[in-house]
Design a protein around this motif. Sequence first.
Motif, PDB file in Angstrom:
ATOM      1  N   GLN A   1       0.486 -30.245   5.407  1.00  0.00           N
ATOM      2  CA  GLN A   1      -0.140 -30.923   4.275  1.00  0.00           C
ATOM      3  C   GLN A   1       0.405 -30.421   2.942  1.00  0.00           C
ATOM      4  N   ASN A   2       0.782 -29.148   2.887  1.00  0.00           N
ATOM      5  CA  ASN A   2       1.402 -28.638   1.661  1.00  0.00           C
ATOM      6  C   ASN A   2       2.701 -29.378   1.367  1.00  0.00           C
ATOM      7  N   TYR A   3       3.533 -29.578   2.396  1.00  0.00           N
ATOM      8  CA  TYR A   3       4.781 -30.307   2.195  1.00  0.00           C
ATOM      9  C   TYR A   3       4.508 -31.774   1.849  1.00  0.00           C
ATOM     10  N   MET A   4       3.448 -32.318   2.425  1.00  0.00           N
ATOM     11  CA  MET A   4       3.122 -33.716   2.162  1.00  0.00           C
ATOM     12  C   MET A   4       2.605 -33.939   0.746  1.00  0.00           C
ATOM     13  N   SER A   5       2.373 -32.864  -0.005  1.00  0.00           N
ATOM     14  CA  SER A   5       2.055 -33.044  -1.423  1.00  0.00           C
ATOM     15  C   SER A   5       3.237 -33.686  -2.151  1.00  0.00           C
ATOM     16  N   ILE A   6       4.444 -33.525  -1.625  1.00  0.00           N
ATOM     17  CA  ILE A   6       5.625 -34.201  -2.169  1.00  0.00           C
ATOM     18  C   ILE A   6       5.500 -35.702  -1.928  1.00  0.00           C
ATOM     19  N   TRP A   7       5.142 -36.054  -0.718  1.00  0.00           N
ATOM     20  CA  TRP A   7       4.966 -37.461  -0.330  1.00  0.00           C
ATOM     21  C   TRP A   7       3.851 -38.106  -1.138  1.00  0.00           C
ATOM     22  N   ARG A   8       2.750 -37.393  -1.318  1.00  0.00           N
ATOM     23  CA  ARG A   8       1.584 -37.955  -2.006  1.00  0.00           C
ATOM     24  C   ARG A   8       1.745 -37.994  -3.525  1.00  0.00           C
ATOM     25  N   CYS A   9       2.637 -37.195  -4.071  1.00  0.00           N
ATOM     26  CA  CYS A   9       2.890 -37.243  -5.506  1.00  0.00           C
ATOM     27  C   CYS A   9       3.318 -38.665  -5.873  1.00  0.00           C
ATOM     28  N   THR A  10       2.710 -39.238  -6.895  1.00  0.00           N
ATOM     29  CA  THR A  10       2.986 -40.640  -7.210  1.00  0.00           C
ATOM     30  C   THR A  10       4.268 -40.839  -8.015  1.00  0.00           C
ATOM     31  N   LYS A  11       4.975 -39.760  -8.303  1.00  0.00           N
ATOM     32  CA  LYS A  11       6.233 -39.855  -9.035  1.00  0.00           C
ATOM     33  C   LYS A  11       7.406 -39.669  -8.078  1.00  0.00           C
ATOM     34  N   PRO A  12       8.505 -40.365  -8.300  1.00  0.00           N
ATOM     35  CA  PRO A  12       9.660 -40.234  -7.399  1.00  0.00           C
ATOM     36  C   PRO A  12      10.179 -38.799  -7.354  1.00  0.00           C
ATOM     37  N   VAL A  13      10.505 -38.355  -6.142  1.00  0.00           N
ATOM     38  CA  VAL A  13      11.014 -37.001  -5.936  1.00  0.00           C
ATOM     39  C   VAL A  13      12.386 -37.097  -5.273  1.00  0.00           C
ATOM     40  N   ILE A  14      13.376 -36.500  -5.908  1.00  0.00           N
ATOM     41  CA  ILE A  14      14.746 -36.472  -5.388  1.00  0.00           C
ATOM     42  C   ILE A  14      15.044 -35.057  -4.893  1.00  0.00           C
ATOM     43  N   ALA A  15      15.430 -34.934  -3.635  1.00  0.00           N
ATOM     44  CA  ALA A  15      15.877 -33.641  -3.109  1.00  0.00           C
ATOM     45  C   ALA A  15      17.367 -33.506  -3.390  1.00  0.00           C
ATOM     46  N   LYS A  16      17.746 -32.405  -4.018  1.00  0.00           N
ATOM     47  CA  LYS A  16      19.155 -32.097  -4.280  1.00  0.00           C
ATOM     48  C   LYS A  16      19.554 -30.955  -3.358  1.00  0.00           C
ATOM     49  N   ILE A  17      20.401 -31.263  -2.370  1.00  0.00           N
ATOM     50  CA  ILE A  17      20.665 -30.296  -1.301  1.00  0.00           C
ATOM     51  C   ILE A  17      22.090 -29.776  -1.375  1.00  0.00           C
ATOM     52  N   HIS A  18      22.191 -28.467  -1.538  1.00  0.00           N
ATOM     53  CA  HIS A  18      23.451 -27.761  -1.348  1.00  0.00           C
ATOM     54  C   HIS A  18      23.193 -26.694  -0.294  1.00  0.00           C
ATOM     55  N   GLY A  19      24.238 -26.183   0.312  1.00  0.00           N
ATOM     56  CA  GLY A  19      24.027 -25.177   1.364  1.00  0.00           C
ATOM     57  C   GLY A  19      23.369 -25.810   2.570  1.00  0.00           C
ATOM     58  N   ALA A  20      22.190 -25.333   2.916  1.00  0.00           N
ATOM     59  CA  ALA A  20      21.502 -25.836   4.106  1.00  0.00           C
ATOM     60  C   ALA A  20      20.065 -26.229   3.806  1.00  0.00           C
ATOM     61  N   ALA A  21      19.634 -27.304   4.474  1.00  0.00           N
ATOM     62  CA  ALA A  21      18.216 -27.664   4.563  1.00  0.00           C
ATOM     63  C   ALA A  21      17.912 -27.662   6.053  1.00  0.00           C
ATOM     64  N   ALA A  22      17.627 -26.469   6.576  1.00  0.00           N
ATOM     65  CA  ALA A  22      17.519 -26.290   8.019  1.00  0.00           C
ATOM     66  C   ALA A  22      16.075 -26.053   8.425  1.00  0.00           C
ATOM     67  N   ALA A  23      15.737 -26.509   9.632  1.00  0.00           N
ATOM     68  CA  ALA A  23      14.414 -26.284  10.215  1.00  0.00           C
ATOM     69  C   ALA A  23      13.321 -26.700   9.227  1.00  0.00           C
ATOM     70  N   GLY A  24      12.437 -25.768   8.848  1.00  0.00           N
ATOM     71  CA  GLY A  24      11.385 -26.115   7.905  1.00  0.00           C
ATOM     72  C   GLY A  24      11.906 -26.624   6.582  1.00  0.00           C
ATOM     73  N   GLY A  25      13.133 -26.235   6.227  1.00  0.00           N
ATOM     74  CA  GLY A  25      13.750 -26.770   5.020  1.00  0.00           C
ATOM     75  C   GLY A  25      14.001 -28.259   5.115  1.00  0.00           C
ATOM     76  N   SER A  26      14.316 -28.743   6.316  1.00  0.00           N
ATOM     77  CA  SER A  26      14.488 -30.191   6.494  1.00  0.00           C
ATOM     78  C   SER A  26      13.135 -30.895   6.445  1.00  0.00           C
ATOM     79  N   ASP A  27      12.066 -30.252   6.930  1.00  0.00           N
ATOM     80  CA  ASP A  27      10.723 -30.817   6.771  1.00  0.00           C
ATOM     81  C   ASP A  27      10.444 -31.110   5.300  1.00  0.00           C
ATOM     82  N   ILE A  28      10.769 -30.148   4.456  1.00  0.00           N
ATOM     83  CA  ILE A  28      10.526 -30.290   3.022  1.00  0.00           C
ATOM     84  C   ILE A  28      11.387 -31.408   2.444  1.00  0.00           C
ATOM     85  N   ALA A  29      12.677 -31.385   2.744  1.00  0.00           N
ATOM     86  CA  ALA A  29      13.596 -32.380   2.183  1.00  0.00           C
ATOM     87  C   ALA A  29      13.206 -33.797   2.576  1.00  0.00           C
TER      88      ALA A  29
END
Length: 291
Positions: A100-128
């Motif tokens: 649910q903490n990560y889903m605060s990104i989803w629920r935020c009513t403003k567009p969110v852009i993930a800028k990924i360098h390096g790795a978005a692995a495991a839980g990092g991909s959940d966030i992205a």
Amino acid sequence: MTFEYFLYEVSDRVATITMNRPDRLNAINFGLAEEFPKVFAAAQADPDVHVIVLQGAGKGFCGGYDLVEYAEGSGEHPCSQNDMPWDPTLDFQAMWNCTQNYMSIWRCTKPVIAKIHGAAAAGGSDIALCCDMIIMADDARIGYPPVRVWGVPTTMMWVYRLGIEKAKRMLFTGDLVDGKEAESMGLIQKSVPADQLDAEVQALCDRIKGVPRNQLMMNKMVVNQAYENMGLNTTQMFATMFDGVARHSPEGKWFEERAQAEGFKQAVAERDSGKPIAEGRSKSYKDFGIS
């Protein structure tokens, strides 16, 4: 604004939120997870913010949960219970809070852009994957290797972003794919050379930030609602429960034991080698009288 695990900056209608544990590749501990709703609430409440960029400090976006700390046993993971019997409800409650903490990104009513360098692995991909759009560097990587053993992605955004066959490929293999392959799969918006990443994200922000906040809110909410009506919440409940099961299966406990005995890097190398994982640890159906 000041946060323990995030940097927060607003400039020209764009809020930049930076996960700030660069010494641990922005690995997730429970303190960082619990700050997500707070930092996104700040951006949500700011009338000067029309679009949000989420990024990671240092060498990468986010390397997942801090398993060097948790799997090797130098820190107590509240979800991994060594004392039996295991209580799945306690595990579920703790990991559901993270989901649910990560889903605060989803629920935020403003567009969110993930800028990924390096790795978005495991839980990092959940966030992205909770973000609305993802821009990656060509040489960045995204995936969920713990699906090979010791994990299930609790936000389970893979199926909603990829469809059934490509999602199963990622969840059956634990592959990490680079930015170019992620774009070709339809997982992300765009992949660009690393030295063009900042400019590409800025160009997208520039295109969005002139749109009124109410228009952005309405369009984000209606798209999200379509996916929520497909059963997103129920899918995440199953995934979060199964994540706990994965960490307490015979193979999951093997992985934890290997990490504690040989170090996390060695356990991961064995997990990702392609060889049978924890061979002989599982009982077969015949052991339970099932043909």
